[in-house]
Design an enzyme around this catalytic site. Structure first.
Site, PDB file in Angstrom:
ATOM      1  N   SER A 137       0.868  -1.185   0.000  1.00 48.48           N
ATOM      2  CA  SER A 137       0.000   0.000   0.000  1.00 48.48           C
ATOM      3  C   SER A 137       0.898   1.226   0.000  1.00 48.48           C
ATOM      4  O   SER A 137       2.062   1.139   0.414  1.00 48.48           O
ATOM      5  CB  SER A 137      -0.832   0.020   1.286  1.00 48.48           C
ATOM      6  OG  SER A 137      -1.521   1.244   1.424  1.00 48.48           O
ATOM      7  N   TYR A 150      -2.268  -0.803  10.447  1.00 47.02           N
ATOM      8  CA  TYR A 150      -2.268  -1.087   9.007  1.00 47.02           C
ATOM      9  C   TYR A 150      -0.935  -0.685   8.384  1.00 47.02           C
ATOM     10  O   TYR A 150      -0.301  -1.486   7.689  1.00 47.02           O
ATOM     11  CB  TYR A 150      -3.418  -0.334   8.330  1.00 47.02           C
ATOM     12  CG  TYR A 150      -3.530  -0.605   6.841  1.00 47.02           C
ATOM     13  CD1 TYR A 150      -3.900  -1.853   6.364  1.00 47.02           C
ATOM     14  CD2 TYR A 150      -3.266   0.392   5.896  1.00 47.02           C
ATOM     15  CE1 TYR A 150      -3.997  -2.113   4.999  1.00 47.02           C
ATOM     16  CE2 TYR A 150      -3.365   0.146   4.532  1.00 47.02           C
ATOM     17  CZ  TYR A 150      -3.735  -1.112   4.092  1.00 47.02           C
ATOM     18  OH  TYR A 150      -3.824  -1.369   2.739  1.00 47.02           O
TER      19      TYR A 150
HETATM   20  P1  NAP Z   1     -11.367  -5.882  -0.668  1.00 51.60           P
HETATM   21  O1  NAP Z   1     -12.266  -5.615  -1.814  1.00 51.60           O
HETATM   22  O2  NAP Z   1     -11.893  -5.786   0.714  1.00 51.60           O
HETATM   23  O3  NAP Z   1     -10.695  -7.310  -0.917  1.00 51.60           O
HETATM   24  C1  NAP Z   1      -9.952  -7.961   0.081  1.00 51.60           C
HETATM   25  C2  NAP Z   1      -9.843  -9.436  -0.261  1.00 51.60           C
HETATM   26  O4  NAP Z   1      -8.988 -10.060   0.727  1.00 51.60           O
HETATM   27  C3  NAP Z   1     -11.182 -10.163  -0.216  1.00 51.60           C
HETATM   28  O5  NAP Z   1     -11.214 -11.147  -1.218  1.00 51.60           O
HETATM   29  C4  NAP Z   1     -11.155 -10.817   1.167  1.00 51.60           C
HETATM   30  O6  NAP Z   1     -11.945 -11.990   1.260  1.00 51.60           O
HETATM   31  C5  NAP Z   1      -9.699 -11.190   1.256  1.00 51.60           C
HETATM   32  N1  NAP Z   1      -9.286 -11.479   2.628  1.00 51.60           N
HETATM   33  C6  NAP Z   1      -9.335 -10.655   3.704  1.00 51.60           C
HETATM   34  N2  NAP Z   1      -8.897 -11.300   4.801  1.00 51.60           N
HETATM   35  C7  NAP Z   1      -8.563 -12.550   4.413  1.00 51.60           C
HETATM   36  C8  NAP Z   1      -8.072 -13.703   5.078  1.00 51.60           C
HETATM   37  N3  NAP Z   1      -7.818 -13.718   6.398  1.00 51.60           N
HETATM   38  N4  NAP Z   1      -7.834 -14.833   4.351  1.00 51.60           N
HETATM   39  C9  NAP Z   1      -8.098 -14.858   3.037  1.00 51.60           C
HETATM   40  N5  NAP Z   1      -8.587 -13.814   2.342  1.00 51.60           N
HETATM   41  C10 NAP Z   1      -8.825 -12.677   3.036  1.00 51.60           C
HETATM   42  O7  NAP Z   1     -10.153  -4.832  -0.676  1.00 51.60           O
HETATM   43  P2  NAP Z   1      -8.938  -4.594  -1.686  1.00 51.60           P
HETATM   44  O8  NAP Z   1      -8.684  -3.145  -1.655  1.00 51.60           O
HETATM   45  O9  NAP Z   1      -9.144  -5.250  -2.994  1.00 51.60           O
HETATM   46  O10 NAP Z   1      -7.759  -5.297  -0.869  1.00 51.60           O
HETATM   47  C11 NAP Z   1      -6.770  -6.094  -1.493  1.00 51.60           C
HETATM   48  C12 NAP Z   1      -5.398  -5.671  -0.987  1.00 51.60           C
HETATM   49  O11 NAP Z   1      -5.110  -4.352  -1.427  1.00 51.60           O
HETATM   50  C13 NAP Z   1      -5.286  -5.632   0.534  1.00 51.60           C
HETATM   51  O12 NAP Z   1      -4.040  -6.206   0.918  1.00 51.60           O
HETATM   52  C14 NAP Z   1      -5.320  -4.154   0.844  1.00 51.60           C
HETATM   53  O13 NAP Z   1      -4.683  -3.827   2.059  1.00 51.60           O
HETATM   54  C15 NAP Z   1      -4.595  -3.595  -0.361  1.00 51.60           C
HETATM   55  N6  NAP Z   1      -4.756  -2.177  -0.639  1.00 51.60           N
HETATM   56  C16 NAP Z   1      -5.965  -1.631  -0.912  1.00 51.60           C
HETATM   57  C17 NAP Z   1      -6.075  -0.292  -1.228  1.00 51.60           C
HETATM   58  C18 NAP Z   1      -7.384   0.361  -1.606  1.00 51.60           C
HETATM   59  O14 NAP Z   1      -7.458   1.594  -1.627  1.00 51.60           O
HETATM   60  N7  NAP Z   1      -8.380  -0.369  -1.948  1.00 51.60           N
HETATM   61  C19 NAP Z   1      -4.931   0.519  -1.227  1.00 51.60           C
HETATM   62  C20 NAP Z   1      -3.712  -0.054  -0.928  1.00 51.60           C
HETATM   63  C21 NAP Z   1      -3.644  -1.397  -0.642  1.00 51.60           C
HETATM   64  P3  NAP Z   1     -13.453 -11.965   1.879  1.00 51.60           P
HETATM   65  O15 NAP Z   1     -14.382 -11.568   0.773  1.00 51.60           O
HETATM   66  O16 NAP Z   1     -13.679 -13.374   2.327  1.00 51.60           O
HETATM   67  O17 NAP Z   1     -13.465 -10.984   3.017  1.00 51.60           O
END
Ligand code: NAP
Length: 277
Positions: A137, A150
């Site tokens: 991130s 985080y």
């Molecule tokens: P998201 O839509 O909430 O997706 C998160 C995914 O991770 C979901 O498929 C969730 O599964 C899965 N997950 C969470 N906890 C888990 C666990 N214990 N075991 C297995 N799977 C798990 O959010 P996203 O933004 O796409 O997040 C993906 C990555 O990007 C994360 O690492 C996040 O920190 C990073 N990120 C996001 C942003 C942003 O602005 N969106 C920015 C920087 C970094 P479930 O559906 O089962 O919950």
């Protein structure tokens, strides 16, 4: 497309993981995606009867990680690319947030990712081929009040990722930490864990931040489909970088951070040098 790859992505139910899976399938790759419910697995596999393979996995279940990866390698085939995407954001002022919430944040965002890496490495090292992508991130470089756990987890994953890249360079296995800015996923919505408030001293600093994040959720600058396309370009590149920022917000904020850090280092240089000898 030149060569179809087998890509293992953790967390393909929504957000970046889902978008990357869909783009990768459209480009002709095979995607093994991990999910946490049967319904999510079925919905994922419905994307492509042959090339979308779902596996049930919570990344905190480290023993199961090894079993699942072994099973994938024997029944589906060798894993060319691992994308450690599964993760979530914890939001809360440090003094107010239970240590247990920090442990959970690190279990998922750091230990889960490392356990996945350890499971795929024997095969990749043996083949002298592979690519590991860790979704970190911009919070792995910059900080703001209310997301210390985080940021801590993402700084940790950045450091681990960069170190690992040096260890795996002799084996032709690049490691890339991908650091997105703010994107329209479920991150700040259903997935975020928010600690309860209890210390009024922090109200004026933190309440506007919490409120702004809630209001912005779903309207962030970044498009996850475009992020997925960028990640595909990364996967298909000959010489992938150790770090890749995604989004102009990440670019500007990280640049500002590095400049401020450089300036501070200069200001304190004399004291820093005073300890030699
Ligand atoms: P998201 O839509 O909430 O997706 C998160 C995914 O991770 C979901 O498929 C969730 O599964 C899965 N997950 C969470 N906890 C888990 C666990 N214990 N075991 C297995 N799977 C798990 O959010 P996203 O933004 O796409 O997040 C993906 C990555 O990007 C994360 O690492 C996040 O920190 C990073 N990120 C996001 C942003 C942003 O602005 N969106 C920015 C920087 C970094 P479930 O559906 O089962 O919950």
């Amino acid at each position: 497309m030149s060569s179809a790859k087998t890509i293992l992505i953790t967390g393909v139910s929504s957000g970046f993981g889902r978008a990357l899976a869909q783009e990768a399938l459209a480009a002709g790759h095979r995607v093994i995606g991990t999910l946490r419910s049967r319904e999510a697995q079925q919905a994922f596999e419905a994307l492509d009867a042959q090339r979308a393979v779902g596996r049930l996995l919570d990344v905190t279940d480290v023993r199961r990680i090894e079993e699942v990866v072994k099973e994938i390698e024997s029944s589906v085939g060798q894993i060319d690319v691992l994308v450690n995407n599964a993760g979530y954001g914890h939001e809360g002022i440090l003094e107010e947030s239970p240590l247990e919430e920090m442990r959970r944040q690190f279990e998922v965002n750091v230990f889960g990712a490392v356990a996945m890496i350890k499971a795929v490495l024997p095969g990749m090292r043996q083949r002298r081929r592979g690519h590991i992508i860790n979704i970190t991130s911009m919070g792995g470089f910059i900080t703001l009040p209310g997301i210390s756990y985080y940021c801590g987890s993402k700084f940790a994953l950045e450091g681990i990722s960069e170190t690992l890249g040096k260890e795996l360079a002799p084996f032709n296995i690049p490691v890339t930490a991908v650091a997105p800015g703010s994107f329209r996923t479920d991150w700040a919505g259903r997935s975020m864990v928010r600690s309860a408030r209890r210390i009024p001293d922090y109200d004026s600093l933190f309440e506007p931040i919490r409120q702004a994040r809630k209001e912005k959720s779903g309207r962030q600058l970044g498009d996850p489909v475009k992020a997925a396309r960028a990640m595909l370009a990364l996967i298909e590149s000959e010489n992938p970088p150790a770090h890749l920022l995604l989004g102009s917000d990440a670019l500007n904020l990280v640049r500002q951070k590095l400049a401020a850090l450089g300036k501070e280092i200069e200001q304190w240089e004399k004291l820093t040098r005073s300890t030699d000898g």
